[in-house]
Design a protein around this motif. Sequence first.
Motif, short mmCIF file in Angstrom:
data_model
loop_
_atom_site.label_atom_id
_atom_site.label_comp_id
_atom_site.label_asym_id
_atom_site.label_seq_id
_atom_site.Cartn_x
_atom_site.Cartn_y
_atom_site.Cartn_z
N MET A 173 20.66 13.61 -23.84
CA MET A 173 19.81 13.70 -25.04
C MET A 173 20.47 14.63 -26.03
SD MET A 173 16.64 16.15 -23.83
CE MET A 173 16.54 15.73 -22.08
N LEU A 174 20.21 14.40 -27.30
CA LEU A 174 20.67 15.29 -28.36
C LEU A 174 19.45 15.94 -29.01
CD1 LEU A 174 23.32 16.14 -30.00
CD2 LEU A 174 22.42 14.60 -31.76
N LEU A 175 19.44 17.26 -29.05
CA LEU A 175 18.33 18.00 -29.65
C LEU A 175 18.72 18.48 -31.03
CD1 LEU A 175 16.19 17.86 -27.51
CD2 LEU A 175 18.34 18.44 -26.39
N GLN A 176 17.73 18.51 -31.93
CA GLN A 176 18.05 18.75 -33.33
C GLN A 176 18.44 20.18 -33.65
OE1 GLN A 176 14.54 18.91 -36.08
NE2 GLN A 176 13.47 17.99 -34.36
N ASP A 177 17.94 21.17 -32.90
CA ASP A 177 18.28 22.56 -33.19
C ASP A 177 18.32 23.38 -31.90
OD1 ASP A 177 15.59 23.38 -32.58
OD2 ASP A 177 15.00 22.71 -34.57
N GLU A 178 18.80 24.60 -32.03
CA GLU A 178 19.01 25.45 -30.87
C GLU A 178 17.71 25.81 -30.18
OE1 GLU A 178 21.57 29.45 -29.69
OE2 GLU A 178 20.93 29.14 -31.78
N ASP A 179 16.68 26.13 -30.95
CA ASP A 179 15.41 26.51 -30.33
C ASP A 179 14.82 25.38 -29.51
OD1 ASP A 179 15.60 28.99 -31.47
OD2 ASP A 179 14.33 28.53 -33.19
N THR A 180 14.87 24.14 -30.07
CA THR A 180 14.36 22.98 -29.33
C THR A 180 15.17 22.77 -28.06
OG1 THR A 180 13.69 21.94 -31.41
CG2 THR A 180 13.80 20.52 -29.48
N ALA A 181 16.48 22.89 -28.17
CA ALA A 181 17.36 22.67 -27.02
C ALA A 181 17.07 23.68 -25.91
CB ALA A 181 18.82 22.77 -27.46
N LYS A 182 16.90 24.93 -26.27
CA LYS A 182 16.60 25.96 -25.26
C LYS A 182 15.26 25.68 -24.58
CE LYS A 182 19.28 29.81 -27.18
NZ LYS A 182 19.20 31.15 -27.84
N GLY A 183 14.27 25.28 -25.40
CA GLY A 183 12.96 24.99 -24.84
C GLY A 183 12.98 23.83 -23.87
N VAL A 184 13.69 22.77 -24.23
CA VAL A 184 13.78 21.59 -23.35
C VAL A 184 14.57 21.93 -22.09
CG1 VAL A 184 14.71 19.26 -23.15
CG2 VAL A 184 13.52 19.95 -25.24
N ALA A 185 15.65 22.70 -22.24
CA ALA A 185 16.45 23.10 -21.07
C ALA A 185 15.61 23.88 -20.08
CB ALA A 185 17.66 23.92 -21.53
N GLU A 186 14.74 24.76 -20.57
CA GLU A 186 13.85 25.54 -19.69
C GLU A 186 12.87 24.62 -18.95
OE1 GLU A 186 12.05 28.38 -22.25
OE2 GLU A 186 13.88 29.60 -22.47
N ARG A 187 12.38 23.60 -19.63
CA ARG A 187 11.44 22.67 -19.00
C ARG A 187 12.14 21.84 -17.92
NH1 ARG A 187 8.07 20.01 -23.96
NH2 ARG A 187 7.16 18.84 -22.20
N ILE A 188 13.39 21.48 -18.17
CA ILE A 188 14.16 20.74 -17.14
C ILE A 188 14.39 21.64 -15.93
CG2 ILE A 188 16.41 19.70 -16.61
CD1 ILE A 188 16.52 18.83 -19.58
N ALA A 189 14.74 22.90 -16.18
CA ALA A 189 14.98 23.85 -15.08
C ALA A 189 13.70 24.08 -14.26
CB ALA A 189 15.50 25.17 -15.63
N GLY A 211 16.35 5.67 -23.89
CA GLY A 211 15.47 6.59 -23.19
C GLY A 211 16.22 7.64 -22.40
N GLY A 212 17.42 7.98 -22.89
CA GLY A 212 18.25 9.00 -22.23
C GLY A 212 19.11 8.50 -21.10
N ASP A 213 18.89 7.26 -20.65
CA ASP A 213 19.62 6.74 -19.49
C ASP A 213 20.79 5.87 -19.96
OD1 ASP A 213 20.46 5.94 -17.04
OD2 ASP A 213 18.59 4.96 -16.43
N LEU A 214 22.00 6.43 -19.95
CA LEU A 214 23.18 5.70 -20.43
C LEU A 214 23.82 4.85 -19.33
CD1 LEU A 214 24.96 8.37 -22.66
CD2 LEU A 214 23.34 6.59 -23.33
N GLY A 215 23.51 5.13 -18.08
CA GLY A 215 24.13 4.39 -16.99
C GLY A 215 25.54 4.87 -16.75
#
Length: 421
Positions: A173-189, A211-215
């Motif tokens: 996935m590509l996130l639009q900004d650093e704050d969003t990316a950090k937040g999503v990374a924490e949720r994945i962790a 849907g994020g699945d590139l295969g």
Amino acid sequence: MAKKSRPAPVRVPTQRQLSRWRRERRMQRITIIAGCLFLAFVLAYVGYGYYAEELKPLGQPVLRVDDAVFKMDYYLKFLRLYSQGQEDAMLPTIAELALGAIEQGEIIRREAAGLGFAVAKEEVEKELKAAGLSNHRAYADFVTARLLASRMLQDYFDSRVPVSCEQAYVQAMLLQDEDTAKGVAERIAAGEDFLALAKEFSVEAVTKTRGGDLGWVPKGYVDKVFGISSPIFEEIVFSLEPGAVNPPVYDASVTKDIGYWIIEVLEKDESKGRHIRGILLGTKKEAMEIRERLENGEDFAALAREFSQDEASKEDGGDLGWVQRWSSTSTLVQLAFRLEPGSFSQPTPDITSQTKGGYWLIKVVERDTGRKLDDNIRESLKIDALTQWLDEVSKGHNVERLLTQEQQMWAIKKVLKDRSK
């Protein structure tokens, strides 16, 4: 004895009468001649109009490849064939593509022999007959180039594409900004599902659509297979161990499907609408910073030239011209009619605009160092190899595109007219 009747005396016309009759006959002849001349003029005018509108354009050159000249008659027949099955609205695009196809076809026919490929006349005639086409040069050339390209793909470029290579099964996935990316990374962790978050937050077209699945992603072919033009992406993918997710990595080259507008209304008019200018930024944070600088008195046009990602307006200081309320439902128009002249909008997201830069989150599910390439991917790579070869050999040919916009529109109208019959 009955009295014999005398024959009526023959009346000899006077000189004056003879003169009048001669004048009348002369006027009749003049009238007839004038009528004939007028009719001839009308027929000639109509005939010339038909010639000028229907026949003359057919002889005009539209393309030259070395010593081969392609005229409008050729192009028109090719366009009719090339656009079969396509909607009318697509014709302007197809008309441009058709000219390129004629050019490429000619180069393929000229270069194929150097690779050892040829097509017999009988094969072309058989194909034409099966398709219900005449032996016109345009149709014959089309069929010849198609047969040659097919054989070259199978017997020449096939050997230049690997059957197997190192591949990784990727979720991204590509996130639009650093704050969003950090937040999503924490949720994945914390254990949240990667693909569910990708569907919600990814702003890059390919990962969003899938849907994020590139295969399975083949090493060295990410751009060609997925259209993701990012060296950073491939570097991350083939550096991760299976099961791992990378920390957010910024990629300045990748394109995302979101931007943030700051709009200023310069003028408003009841009939013209609103005259606006704008700055398109890649993130909300950046847009907030630029807006603050505007509020502090910095020049809008100078900031637009330096920071705006809208290529169509940045060189004009962000000037977007006049917009009408009824002309569009776009974000720009909606903003324009909420503002008064001299005021700036708040940073407003626009998912119809594209900007550069974003943060990658990538997960490698599995890796295989010698996995067989998918058949569809191999076909795509062979076509790409043919295209690259064609680009290279085209440099050795003198190509001159002569088709004007007016000629192209004439051809499109002819095709549309034929379709309506």
